[in-house]
Design a protein around this motif. Structure first.
Motif, PDB file in Angstrom:
ATOM      1  N   LYS A   1       0.829  -1.199   0.000  1.00 49.25           N
ATOM      2  CA  LYS A   1       0.000   0.000   0.000  1.00 49.25           C
ATOM      3  C   LYS A   1       0.870   1.258   0.000  1.00 49.25           C
ATOM      4  O   LYS A   1       1.863   1.336   0.727  1.00 49.25           O
ATOM      5  N   LEU A   2       0.473   2.228  -0.830  1.00 40.69           N
ATOM      6  CA  LEU A   2       1.172   3.503  -0.887  1.00 40.69           C
ATOM      7  C   LEU A   2       0.357   4.576  -0.172  1.00 40.69           C
ATOM      8  O   LEU A   2      -0.881   4.594  -0.251  1.00 40.69           O
ATOM      9  N   PHE A   3       1.092   5.459   0.507  1.00 36.81           N
ATOM     10  CA  PHE A   3       0.450   6.568   1.207  1.00 36.81           C
ATOM     11  C   PHE A   3       1.117   7.878   0.814  1.00 36.81           C
ATOM     12  O   PHE A   3       2.330   7.925   0.550  1.00 36.81           O
ATOM     13  N   VAL A   4       0.319   8.939   0.785  1.00 41.61           N
ATOM     14  CA  VAL A   4       0.846  10.296   0.690  1.00 41.61           C
ATOM     15  C   VAL A   4       1.025  10.784   2.122  1.00 41.61           C
ATOM     16  O   VAL A   4       0.053  10.964   2.859  1.00 41.61           O
ATOM     17  N   ASP A   5       2.275  10.972   2.517  1.00 44.16           N
ATOM     18  CA  ASP A   5       2.595  11.350   3.896  1.00 44.16           C
ATOM     19  C   ASP A   5       3.001  12.819   3.929  1.00 44.16           C
ATOM     20  O   ASP A   5       4.070  13.194   3.428  1.00 44.16           O
ATOM     21  N   GLY A   6       2.129  13.634   4.509  1.00 42.60           N
ATOM     22  CA  GLY A   6       2.416  15.060   4.614  1.00 42.60           C
ATOM     23  C   GLY A   6       2.907  15.478   5.974  1.00 42.60           C
ATOM     24  O   GLY A   6       2.924  16.674   6.291  1.00 42.60           O
ATOM     25  N   GLY A   7       3.292  14.506   6.811  1.00 46.07           N
ATOM     26  CA  GLY A   7       3.749  14.818   8.165  1.00 46.07           C
ATOM     27  C   GLY A   7       2.599  14.878   9.135  1.00 46.07           C
ATOM     28  O   GLY A   7       2.513  14.096  10.076  1.00 46.07           O
ATOM     29  N   SER A   8       1.675  15.782   8.909  1.00 40.62           N
ATOM     30  CA  SER A   8       0.499  15.918   9.769  1.00 40.62           C
ATOM     31  C   SER A   8      -0.700  15.134   9.250  1.00 40.62           C
ATOM     32  O   SER A   8      -1.757  15.151   9.859  1.00 40.62           O
ATOM     33  N   PHE A   9      -0.528  14.441   8.114  1.00 40.67           N
ATOM     34  CA  PHE A   9      -1.595  13.585   7.580  1.00 40.67           C
ATOM     35  C   PHE A   9      -0.971  12.448   6.781  1.00 40.67           C
ATOM     36  O   PHE A   9       0.187  12.525   6.344  1.00 40.67           O
ATOM     37  N   ARG A  10      -1.751  11.391   6.607  1.00 41.05           N
ATOM     38  CA  ARG A  10      -1.294  10.202   5.880  1.00 41.05           C
ATOM     39  C   ARG A  10      -2.494   9.665   5.115  1.00 41.05           C
ATOM     40  O   ARG A  10      -3.481   9.244   5.702  1.00 41.05           O
ATOM     41  N   LEU A  11      -2.420   9.695   3.781  1.00 40.05           N
ATOM     42  CA  LEU A  11      -3.569   9.402   2.937  1.00 40.05           C
ATOM     43  C   LEU A  11      -3.284   8.194   2.058  1.00 40.05           C
ATOM     44  O   LEU A  11      -2.258   8.156   1.364  1.00 40.05           O
ATOM     45  N   LEU A  12      -4.192   7.223   2.087  1.00 40.78           N
ATOM     46  CA  LEU A  12      -4.019   6.011   1.293  1.00 40.78           C
ATOM     47  C   LEU A  12      -4.276   6.300  -0.185  1.00 40.78           C
ATOM     48  O   LEU A  12      -5.300   6.871  -0.560  1.00 40.78           O
ATOM     49  N   VAL A  13      -3.339   5.878  -1.042  1.00 42.73           N
ATOM     50  CA  VAL A  13      -3.476   6.050  -2.483  1.00 42.73           C
ATOM     51  C   VAL A  13      -4.263   4.862  -3.041  1.00 42.73           C
ATOM     52  O   VAL A  13      -3.906   3.708  -2.772  1.00 42.73           O
ATOM     53  N   PRO A  14      -5.335   5.093  -3.804  1.00 41.30           N
ATOM     54  CA  PRO A  14      -6.090   3.979  -4.391  1.00 41.30           C
ATOM     55  C   PRO A  14      -5.186   3.072  -5.232  1.00 41.30           C
ATOM     56  O   PRO A  14      -4.189   3.533  -5.802  1.00 41.30           O
ATOM     57  N   ALA A  15      -5.552   1.804  -5.327  1.00 45.18           N
ATOM     58  CA  ALA A  15      -4.701   0.808  -5.983  1.00 45.18           C
ATOM     59  C   ALA A  15      -4.367   1.177  -7.422  1.00 45.18           C
ATOM     60  O   ALA A  15      -3.223   1.011  -7.876  1.00 45.18           O
ATOM     61  N   ASP A  16      -5.360   1.681  -8.177  1.00 37.66           N
ATOM     62  CA  ASP A  16      -5.099   2.009  -9.582  1.00 37.66           C
ATOM     63  C   ASP A  16      -4.108   3.172  -9.713  1.00 37.66           C
ATOM     64  O   ASP A  16      -3.253   3.186 -10.602  1.00 37.66           O
ATOM     65  N   LYS A  17      -4.203   4.132  -8.812  1.00 39.13           N
ATOM     66  CA  LYS A  17      -3.252   5.254  -8.817  1.00 39.13           C
ATOM     67  C   LYS A  17      -1.870   4.797  -8.347  1.00 39.13           C
ATOM     68  O   LYS A  17      -0.842   5.215  -8.879  1.00 39.13           O
ATOM     69  N   ALA A  18      -1.861   3.902  -7.334  1.00 42.59           N
ATOM     70  CA  ALA A  18      -0.595   3.406  -6.790  1.00 42.59           C
ATOM     71  C   ALA A  18       0.221   2.706  -7.863  1.00 42.59           C
ATOM     72  O   ALA A  18       1.453   2.846  -7.924  1.00 42.59           O
ATOM     73  N   ALA A  19      -0.457   1.963  -8.733  1.00 43.14           N
ATOM     74  CA  ALA A  19       0.242   1.256  -9.806  1.00 43.14           C
ATOM     75  C   ALA A  19       0.936   2.232 -10.756  1.00 43.14           C
ATOM     76  O   ALA A  19       1.970   1.897 -11.346  1.00 43.14           O
ATOM     77  N   MET A  20       0.394   3.432 -10.894  1.00 41.42           N
ATOM     78  CA  MET A  20       0.947   4.421 -11.817  1.00 41.42           C
ATOM     79  C   MET A  20       2.169   5.138 -11.242  1.00 41.42           C
ATOM     80  O   MET A  20       3.009   5.646 -11.995  1.00 41.42           O
ATOM     81  N   VAL A  21       2.289   5.199  -9.909  1.00 35.24           N
ATOM     82  CA  VAL A  21       3.346   6.018  -9.295  1.00 35.24           C
ATOM     83  C   VAL A  21       4.275   5.205  -8.388  1.00 35.24           C
ATOM     84  O   VAL A  21       5.095   5.780  -7.681  1.00 35.24           O
ATOM     85  N   ARG A  22       4.150   3.888  -8.423  1.00 34.05           N
ATOM     86  CA  ARG A  22       4.954   3.061  -7.524  1.00 34.05           C
ATOM     87  C   ARG A  22       6.455   3.315  -7.712  1.00 34.05           C
ATOM     88  O   ARG A  22       7.252   3.212  -6.776  1.00 34.05           O
ATOM     89  N   GLY A  23       6.851   3.642  -8.918  1.00 39.13           N
ATOM     90  CA  GLY A  23       8.259   3.913  -9.178  1.00 39.13           C
ATOM     91  C   GLY A  23       8.797   5.127  -8.443  1.00 39.13           C
ATOM     92  O   GLY A  23      10.010   5.342  -8.400  1.00 39.13           O
ATOM     93  N   HIS A  24       7.917   5.930  -7.857  1.00 39.74           N
ATOM     94  CA  HIS A  24       8.339   7.140  -7.150  1.00 39.74           C
ATOM     95  C   HIS A  24       8.245   6.984  -5.629  1.00 39.74           C
ATOM     96  O   HIS A  24       8.374   7.976  -4.909  1.00 39.74           O
ATOM     97  N   LYS A  25       8.022   5.749  -5.153  1.00 41.66           N
ATOM     98  CA  LYS A  25       7.910   5.567  -3.702  1.00 41.66           C
ATOM     99  C   LYS A  25       9.215   5.975  -3.023  1.00 41.66           C
ATOM    100  O   LYS A  25      10.313   5.792  -3.551  1.00 41.66           O
ATOM    101  N   GLY A  26       9.059   6.600  -1.864  1.00 41.57           N
ATOM    102  CA  GLY A  26      10.204   7.115  -1.124  1.00 41.57           C
ATOM    103  C   GLY A  26      10.623   8.504  -1.552  1.00 41.57           C
ATOM    104  O   GLY A  26      11.502   9.105  -0.930  1.00 41.57           O
TER     105      GLY A  26
END
Length: 368
Positions: free
Chosen positions: A254-279
């Motif tokens: 599972k991928l999350f958008v972590d803004g420090g004060s929030f953590r948002l789950l990325v939907p699976a279809d979107k996660a597949a598109m941006v997995r190469g940018h994790k970290g």
């Protein structure tokens, strides 16, 4: 009627490049809108086509004809300016007929064309009046009518609604759109108002610093902006942006958008598109209309909860604009009018992550 094309067009004034390597194809009968902030080169781009400015490099065509060296009067275009530029001592009829008289058009033909244009614009009863006897909206219609009577291949509009009040702008906007459908002619329209662009255009060309950023249909620009600038310029209120990191949770994938004060789950279809940018660091974008009060959120979205504090609210009747704070960052949400939270209170929101956007923080180019 005619298409228009710009091929690698430049306009320079000394060290300033107002139009930078512009290539753009405008189809016959299309309603193209140039939009962007002040100083972006949109009016200069229009004036180059009209022949009111000389291009520095490149080629401009109207239909199959190169018009680089063709005088403005021979380009078969008609232009409507922000200032109405009506002759105060002439009647509405004479203002509309003036250009035809200069071309020594037969009197009967002038009369027919003026009355036809006046009827089309709903100003037939005003033909005997002087400009000072007209309202701002009526003067603008006379200016448009003066262009219509010439039956040009291309109509050019340079911020024609800027001098009108808000209500009249909405009415005139609809009239110009209707006119385009009735005349079936190529319209090119310049505005800094993205609402005008979204509601009128077949396609929109977004410019910044003389450079074409993106050209597409209004809905595609809204849904799929190519970079942070376009994303922030198209839409009102504009898109919210947060600096964040794209993180993966353990071995779950599972991928999350972590803004420090929030953590948002990325939907699976979107996660597949941006997995190469994790970290990596990212810019997270979400439009105000995709942020809902938790109690009134749609049921069929990938909702990510967000706790925030209300800074200011603006009651609009059909909606409430909430200026909220999370981690010291202000953002805007368009929420249900039944929302009761007001300034100083905590609010539970959910974000529609189906419509999230991610951008490269360095290039500002969109990932999704």
């Amino acid at each position: 009627m005619a298409s228009v094309s710009y091929e690698n067009v430049y306009k320079r004034w000394g060290d300033v490049t107002a139009v930078n390597d512009l290539s753009l194809e405008i189809a016959d009968k299309e309603f193209m809108v140039y939009v962007g902030p002040s100083g972006c080169g949109k009016s200069t781009t229009l004036r180059l086509l009209a022949g009111l400015e000389e291009i520095s490099d490149g080629t401009i065509r109207i239909g199959d004809r190169v018009v680089n060296d063709v005088p403005p009067k021979d380009r078969d275009i008609a232009m409507v300016f922000q200032s109405y530029a009506l002759y105060p001592h002439m009647s509405v009829y004479d203002n509309m007929a003036f250009g035809l008289k200069l071309r020594k058009t037969p009197k009967a033909e002038i009369d027919a064309k003026v009355k036809e244009a006046a009827d089309l614009l709903g100003i037939g009863q005003l033909l005997d009046r002087k400009p000072k006897q007209l309202s701002g909206g009526q003067r603008q219609r006379v200016a448009v009518g003066r262009a219509i009577v010439r039956h040009p291949q291309v109509f050019l509009f340079d911020e024609p609604l800027s001098n009108l009040d808000a209500k009249l702008r909405v009415e005139t906007r609809a009239n110009i759109s209707r006119l385009h459908l009735q005349l079936g002619t190529t319209f090119i329209y310049v505005t800094h108002d993205q609402t005008e662009a979204m509601t009128m255009a077949s396609r929109i060309a977004v410019l910044k610093d003389g450079i074409l950023q993106q050209v597409d249909t209004p809905q595609s620009l809204y849904d799929h902006p190519c970079n942070v600038f376009v994303a922030g310029f198209i839409g009102s209120p504009s898109m919210n942006f947060f600096d964040a990191t794209l993180v993966e949770e353990g071995d779950t994938g599972k991928l999350f958008v972590d803004g420090g004060s929030f953590r948002l789950l990325v939907p699976a279809d979107k996660a597949a598109m941006v997995r190469g940018h994790k970290g990596e660091q990212v810019v997270f974008g979400i439009r105000p209309e995709d942020i809902h009060h938790a109690q009134y959120a749609p049921a069929d979205i990938h909702a990510a909860p967000l706790a925030a504090n209300v800074d200011v609210t603006e009651l609009m009747g059909n909606e409430i604009l909430v200026y909220a704070l999370v981690g010291g960052k202000q953002f805007i949400a368009r929420v249900d009018p039944r929302t009761r939270e007001r300034a100083g209170s905590d609010i539970g929101l959910v974000l529609n992550m189906d419509n999230m956007h991610l951008f490269d923080p360095k290039s500002e180019v969109a990932y999704i």
